[in-house]
Design an enzyme around this catalytic site. Sequence first.
Site, mmCIF file in Angstrom:
data_model
loop_
_atom_site.group_PDB
_atom_site.id
_atom_site.type_symbol
_atom_site.label_atom_id
_atom_site.label_comp_id
_atom_site.label_asym_id
_atom_site.label_seq_id
_atom_site.Cartn_x
_atom_site.Cartn_y
_atom_site.Cartn_z
ATOM 1 N N LYS A 42 0.387 -1.211 -0.053
ATOM 2 C CA LYS A 42 -0.120 -0.067 0.037
ATOM 3 C C LYS A 42 1.083 1.318 0.155
ATOM 4 O O LYS A 42 2.001 1.653 0.846
ATOM 5 C CB LYS A 42 -0.580 -0.204 1.337
ATOM 6 C CG LYS A 42 -1.840 0.994 0.997
ATOM 7 C CD LYS A 42 -3.265 0.563 2.265
ATOM 8 C CE LYS A 42 -3.783 1.721 2.069
ATOM 9 N NZ LYS A 42 -4.269 2.206 0.888
ATOM 10 N N GLY A 47 6.510 1.249 6.019
ATOM 11 C CA GLY A 47 7.111 -0.344 4.993
ATOM 12 C C GLY A 47 7.530 0.062 3.874
ATOM 13 O O GLY A 47 8.083 0.139 2.730
ATOM 14 N N CYS A 48 6.648 0.759 2.405
ATOM 15 C CA CYS A 48 5.964 0.918 1.942
ATOM 16 C C CYS A 48 6.841 1.850 0.939
ATOM 17 O O CYS A 48 7.263 1.998 0.040
ATOM 18 C CB CYS A 48 4.784 0.424 1.579
ATOM 19 S SG CYS A 48 3.916 -0.710 1.612
ATOM 20 N N SER A 49 7.026 3.134 2.629
ATOM 21 C CA SER A 49 7.629 4.173 1.820
ATOM 22 C C SER A 49 8.649 3.749 2.143
ATOM 23 O O SER A 49 9.806 4.608 1.485
ATOM 24 C CB SER A 49 7.109 5.238 2.566
ATOM 25 O OG SER A 49 5.724 5.737 2.741
ATOM 26 N N ALA A 52 10.262 2.129 -1.106
ATOM 27 C CA ALA A 52 10.379 3.060 -2.075
ATOM 28 C C ALA A 52 11.474 3.613 -2.238
ATOM 29 O O ALA A 52 12.090 4.498 -3.526
ATOM 30 C CB ALA A 52 9.069 3.808 -2.260
#
Length: 160
Positions: A42, A47-49, A52
């Site tokens: 998401k 974590g995704c930030s 990325a």
Amino acid sequence: MAKTSLTAGEKAPALCLPDPEGNDVSLEDLKGKWVVLYFYPKDNTSGCSIEAMEFTKLKGDFEEEGAVVIGVSKDSQKSHQRFIEKKELGITLLSDESTELQQSYDVWQLKKMAGREYMGTVRTTFLIDPEGNIAKVWDKVKAKGHAGAVLEGLREIKGE
């Protein structure tokens, strides 16, 4: 959570999804390049930030190796635009709202959290060689430090 059923040496499933501007990006168009295809749950989550932003930081290093980094989630193109702007990302994000691509890469799986079960994206990265074959798979990825590990894996496979 199970690992993906795809393994190194297999032909990578076809990919054709829109980027935030509505341009279709396909694996066919990327023939001749190494592709780091990472699936994440998401936009704008911690974590995704981290993942990325680390891929963005190493983008130049990947490009020096002849590789392009592509992130995929089920978020909308509009969500990806906001994520890119907010986190100043320099990598390509593709929208797989139908989860069709995630299913073909076997990363859309049953997950469990806080006592409930739901379908979701298992954080997984595929390194695809210039001929369109899977060269390496990272299953059940931990976001922090992952981009560096992928870069190292790419260099190892290329024999540098």
